[in-house]
Design a protein around this motif. Sequence first.
Motif, PDB file in Angstrom:
ATOM      1  N   UNK A 121      27.261 -37.820  -0.022  1.00  0.00           N
ATOM      2  CA  UNK A 121      25.798 -38.657  -0.137  1.00  0.00           C
ATOM      3  C   UNK A 121      25.558 -38.857   1.224  1.00  0.00           C
ATOM      4  N   UNK A 122      25.998 -38.793   2.156  1.00  0.00           N
ATOM      5  CA  UNK A 122      25.682 -39.300   3.828  1.00  0.00           C
ATOM      6  C   UNK A 122      26.057 -40.459   3.961  1.00  0.00           C
ATOM      7  N   UNK A 123      26.829 -41.307   3.154  1.00  0.00           N
ATOM      8  CA  UNK A 123      27.044 -42.565   3.613  1.00  0.00           C
ATOM      9  C   UNK A 123      28.288 -42.713   4.655  1.00  0.00           C
ATOM     10  N   UNK A 124      28.322 -43.624   5.390  1.00  0.00           N
ATOM     11  CA  UNK A 124      29.468 -43.709   6.490  1.00  0.00           C
ATOM     12  C   UNK A 124      30.803 -43.525   5.623  1.00  0.00           C
ATOM     13  N   UNK A 125      31.723 -42.625   6.311  1.00  0.00           N
ATOM     14  CA  UNK A 125      33.094 -42.452   5.645  1.00  0.00           C
ATOM     15  C   UNK A 125      34.091 -42.510   6.309  1.00  0.00           C
ATOM     16  N   UNK A 126      33.847 -43.046   7.679  1.00  0.00           N
ATOM     17  CA  UNK A 126      35.043 -43.356   8.719  1.00  0.00           C
ATOM     18  C   UNK A 126      34.958 -42.017   9.713  1.00  0.00           C
ATOM     19  N   UNK A 127      36.012 -42.032  10.464  1.00  0.00           N
ATOM     20  CA  UNK A 127      36.129 -40.989  11.625  1.00  0.00           C
ATOM     21  C   UNK A 127      37.241 -41.525  12.342  1.00  0.00           C
ATOM     22  N   UNK A 128      37.233 -40.925  13.677  1.00  0.00           N
ATOM     23  CA  UNK A 128      38.051 -41.323  14.687  1.00  0.00           C
ATOM     24  C   UNK A 128      38.036 -40.874  16.139  1.00  0.00           C
ATOM     25  N   UNK A 129      39.110 -40.691  17.029  1.00  0.00           N
ATOM     26  CA  UNK A 129      39.011 -40.074  18.360  1.00  0.00           C
ATOM     27  C   UNK A 129      39.892 -38.964  18.333  1.00  0.00           C
ATOM     28  N   UNK A 130      39.380 -37.748  18.847  1.00  0.00           N
ATOM     29  CA  UNK A 130      40.244 -36.620  18.883  1.00  0.00           C
ATOM     30  C   UNK A 130      40.539 -36.669  20.456  1.00  0.00           C
ATOM     31  N   UNK A 131      41.521 -36.772  21.184  1.00  0.00           N
ATOM     32  CA  UNK A 131      41.837 -36.717  22.298  1.00  0.00           C
ATOM     33  C   UNK A 131      42.786 -35.258  22.552  1.00  0.00           C
ATOM     34  N   UNK A 132      42.153 -34.234  23.263  1.00  0.00           N
ATOM     35  CA  UNK A 132      42.750 -32.999  23.564  1.00  0.00           C
ATOM     36  C   UNK A 132      42.850 -32.774  25.040  1.00  0.00           C
ATOM     37  N   UNK A 133      43.896 -32.327  25.640  1.00  0.00           N
ATOM     38  CA  UNK A 133      44.015 -31.757  27.059  1.00  0.00           C
ATOM     39  C   UNK A 133      44.540 -30.315  26.865  1.00  0.00           C
ATOM     40  N   UNK A 134      43.693 -29.378  27.808  1.00  0.00           N
ATOM     41  CA  UNK A 134      44.123 -28.010  27.683  1.00  0.00           C
ATOM     42  C   UNK A 134      44.225 -27.566  28.974  1.00  0.00           C
ATOM     43  N   UNK A 135      45.180 -26.636  29.382  1.00  0.00           N
ATOM     44  CA  UNK A 135      45.233 -25.978  30.626  1.00  0.00           C
ATOM     45  C   UNK A 135      45.868 -26.826  31.602  1.00  0.00           C
TER      46      UNK A 135
END
Length: 297
Positions: free
Chosen positions: A58-72
């Motif tokens: 329904x488009x309401x707030x459903x949370x989330x987070x942080x994605x921390x990625x190191x490459x190469x």
Amino acid sequence: MTDDFEAAKTRAAAWFRTLRDQIVDAFEGLEAGHDAGPLADAPVGKFEVTQTKRSSDDGSDAGGGLMSVMRGGRVFEKVGVNISTVYGTLGERAQVAMAARKGIPGMKDDPRFWASGISLVAHMQNPHAPAVHMNTRMFWTPHAWWFGGGSDLNPCIEYAEDTAHFHDQQKAHLNPHGLGLYPKLKEWADEYFYIPHRNRARGVGGIFMDDHCTGDWEADFKLTQDIGRAFLPAYVPLVEKRKAQGWDDADKDAQLVHRGLYAEYNLVYDRGTKFGLETGHDANAVLMSLPPLAKWV
């Protein structure tokens, strides 16, 4: 189960963030400190951090987070350290799966949920340095709550002393919670991180638990914290020992083939992958665990 758990949820989510920060700092320190051996002259790897969001119907707030990625980087070819706190209502497919697997009554009548956790997967530049996975999490519904997680080592070139060190640290951190706990969670990991269609384990094991709820939230939370605290002393010394070791084309080939096994497991069997995709979490964050390169023979 009631909303009296709001304070507990806040404490759990804050702990996962604290653990994430400690691991990111330690891994960037490994990168900066790699000044001899293969790739020592390469650019120092840094984590790129992006916010993730869970999509709701329904488009309401459903949370989330942080994605921390190191490459190469010099040491890490790809490593992700993700945290998330998501909530809302479970879709019908997830409700059925949850009720069937965990035996939770009432999910259809009240399908609210809340989940928070940390998930980490590291794929290394040096084939002699082992890949690793770690996650811990808390899950809440109006009907039940539980903790889960663990960590396991995934070397493509095995060293018995590295395996022993990894397991010794796990055992030392679990023993204060009962001397029978480490053997139980080790056996659970051996069963869970197994690839049936290959008739082999994914790696050399570790510890794993799911649906952990003794009824004593404080005790269960402390256990989950100690599973997280075990990770850096179990893993960082192995990277420090192997990161400058020389390798050849055959070693790299063995690494790529082993990564194929890792990808197969995560896409076919891993519960976290399935749950993340089924509940609408950011697909890039869910699939962060996949290696940058792999090979099948």
